[in-house]
Enzyme design. Structure first.
Site, mmCIF file in Angstrom:
data_model
loop_
_atom_site.group_PDB
_atom_site.id
_atom_site.type_symbol
_atom_site.label_atom_id
_atom_site.label_comp_id
_atom_site.label_asym_id
_atom_site.label_seq_id
_atom_site.Cartn_x
_atom_site.Cartn_y
_atom_site.Cartn_z
ATOM 1 C CB SER A 176 107.621 34.328 -21.683
ATOM 2 O OG SER A 176 106.541 34.206 -22.850
ATOM 3 N N GLY A 218 110.283 40.793 -12.073
ATOM 4 C CA GLY A 218 111.442 40.083 -13.296
ATOM 5 C C GLY A 218 110.448 39.164 -14.239
ATOM 6 C CG HIS A 219 108.158 37.236 -17.615
ATOM 7 N ND1 HIS A 219 108.393 36.494 -18.120
ATOM 8 C CD2 HIS A 219 107.452 38.519 -17.757
ATOM 9 C CE1 HIS A 219 106.928 36.778 -19.185
ATOM 10 N NE2 HIS A 219 106.835 38.306 -18.984
ATOM 11 C CG ASP A 220 108.873 32.667 -14.498
ATOM 12 O OD1 ASP A 220 110.264 33.604 -14.029
ATOM 13 O OD2 ASP A 220 108.012 32.467 -13.946
ATOM 14 N N GLY A 221 110.661 31.897 -18.620
ATOM 15 C CA GLY A 221 110.342 32.210 -20.416
ATOM 16 C C GLY A 221 110.520 31.145 -20.572
ATOM 17 N N GLY A 267 111.836 22.679 -24.127
ATOM 18 C CA GLY A 267 112.342 22.197 -23.933
ATOM 19 C C GLY A 267 113.645 23.413 -22.638
#
Length: 462
Positions: A63, A304-307, A311
């Protein structure tokens, strides 16, 4: 304050040990400070092949892709092709959801800042052709509206697929081509893949999952999710250095390293600014911008952002005031604890802005009457059932369905305790964190209307 040489030495020494400690097969990282970049990697790209990770290995960014999609949209705004506060249908007449009145009102801005209000975890696979996104948007016609547009934040993957389709229509090109022509090429990126056919040309990481709790991490049975979700984060992969090149463009007022203007002056800062506040949810930010997650801390703002894909887990953090960006890309294990150790150290050394503490359950939680929270909250990919037993212990059962069940999801039951007003928190950590559960609204009978976990999950039948 430290410098990049210190960071390089620390990570070269510590990362292999941290991978072992957190059971992460492999990871790559990159740090930008001003115009200087350091990077590295450790561990394995796949336990099945034993191929070692290098600084040039590509990992899925999940993401974090949403920042790329929002940047493509803002380029259109820079060019005067869209107005963020006009309804999406102004530009994308095909956009339909079950609530036609809401569909006619939802604006581009509301898609960008996750306040559109329709159910967002829709992972319909519409094939691998260049028309997959067009077909995907057509499937949204029966997706329910959870709350009026603009009322609150609810993370929305489907909304970003709609934005990707908006880009396609206004550019007259497939989403992947838009990525290449308007971001990847202007940024001069050399190790970025828009899908598996490109990723295979590099040393590509494979995600690792646990088939059963405690059984250990093994290579996932598939590499990627459906291409139809590419604008939300199902496909894009790159080396960490390429990801921080994108971040540096945002830190440099929209200019690439060679001076190429990717965004108009002021647009990047506009994207970073607060648009909507969130409940206190731990790893997720305290507020959101136009695509960007924000952590508003006493020492300064982190964006920011995470994704997360199958896995693989990605983390991008930037401190605009310090001109620092750090990317950490992983392929399994307790990635959140690794992120806390690595990114927390880097930001602390280079910026003095530490990561906010994660929520933890109280040592002696008080017993409460959970009647307001009890019930089933339903989304397309899972049901969440909250119950309270005769001893006043509170439980939540997650039952996967649809795409989550097809990807190997299993039913899980865990205990919740009181955290603060209208919030419960799990007793046991999940992948390194305790995610607060916020109960929002009223269904008219005194019960919560939504269980908020970053996305609002509506009470079944309400």
């Amino acid at each position: 304050m430290g410098n990049l040489d210190d960071i390089q030495a620390w990570l070269d020494e510590r990362l292999p040990l941290l991978l072992e400690e957190h059971d992460v097969p492999g990871a790559g990282w990159a740090v930008a400070q001003g115009d200087q970049v350091a990077d590295g990697a450790a561990g394995l790209l796949s336990k099945a092949t034993g191929v070692e990770a290098t600084a040039d290995s590509v990992f899925q960014i999940g993401s974090v892709t949403k920042l790329w999609t929002s940047t493509l949209v803002m380029q259109l705004a820079d060019e005067g092709k869209i107005d963020l506060d006009r309804p999406v249908r102004t530009y994308l007449t095909e956009f339909r959801i079950a609530d036609d009145e809401a569909a006619a009102q939802i604006t581009v801005r509301q898609l960008l800042n996750h306040t559109a209000g329709f159910e967002g975890d829709i992972f319909t696979d519409t094939g691998v052709g260049d028309d997959c996104l067009e077909k995907y948007v057509a499937t949204l016609c029966e997706v329910p509206q959870l709350f009026p547009p603009g009322e609150q934040f609810s993370y929305n993957n489907a909304g970003y697929c709609v934005l990707g389709r908006l880009v396609e229509v206004l550019r007259g090109q497939p989403y992947d081509v838009c990525l290449r022509e308007h971001l990847i090429a202007p940024l001069g990126l050399t190790h970025t893949a828009t899908g598996p056919y490109e990723a295979i040309m590099f040393r590509a990481a494979v995600g690792h999952i646990e088939m059963e709790p405690g059984a250990g991490y093994v290579p996932a049975p598939m590499w990627a999710m459906a291409r139809s979700n590419a604008p939300a984060g199902s496909m894009l992969a790159m080396r960490p250095r390429d990801l921080v090149a994108f971040a540096r463009m945002h830190l440099e007022d929209g200019r690439a390293a060679d001076g190429t203007r990717v965004l108009a002056s002021g647009t990047a800062a506009w994207m970073h600014d607060r648009q909507v506040d969130l409940p206190e949810l731990g790893l997720m930010g305290t507020s959101w911008g136009l695509g960007f997650e924000r952590f508003d801390t006493p020492a300064g703002t982190i964006i920011g952002h995470d994704g997360n894909t199958i896995g693989q887990a990605a983390f991008l953090r930037m401190v605009p005031e310090a001109g620092v960006a750090v990317a950490l890309l992983t392929n399994g294990g307790d990635a959140i604890s690794l992120y806390r150790d690595v990114v927390g150290h880097v930001l602390g050394e280079l910026t003095g802005v530490g990561l906010p503490a994660l929520p933890v359950p109280p040592a002696e939680p008080r017993r409460i009457d959970a009647e307001r929270y009890v019930g089933t909250y339903s989304a397309q990919v899972f049901d969440l059932t909250v119950s309270q037993d005769d001893d006043q212990r509170i439980w939540i059962q997650q039952t996967p369905k649809g795409a989550f069940e097809e990807m190997g999801g299993r039913a899980e039951r865990s205990e919740l305790v009181h955290y603060r007003d209208d919030m419960l928190i799990p007793v046991q950590a999940d992948r390194g964190m305790h995610m607060p559960h916020a109960f929002v609204g009223d269904d008219g009978t005194g019960h919560a209307l939504y269980l908020h976990l970053g996305r609002a999950v509506r009470r079944a039948g309400a």
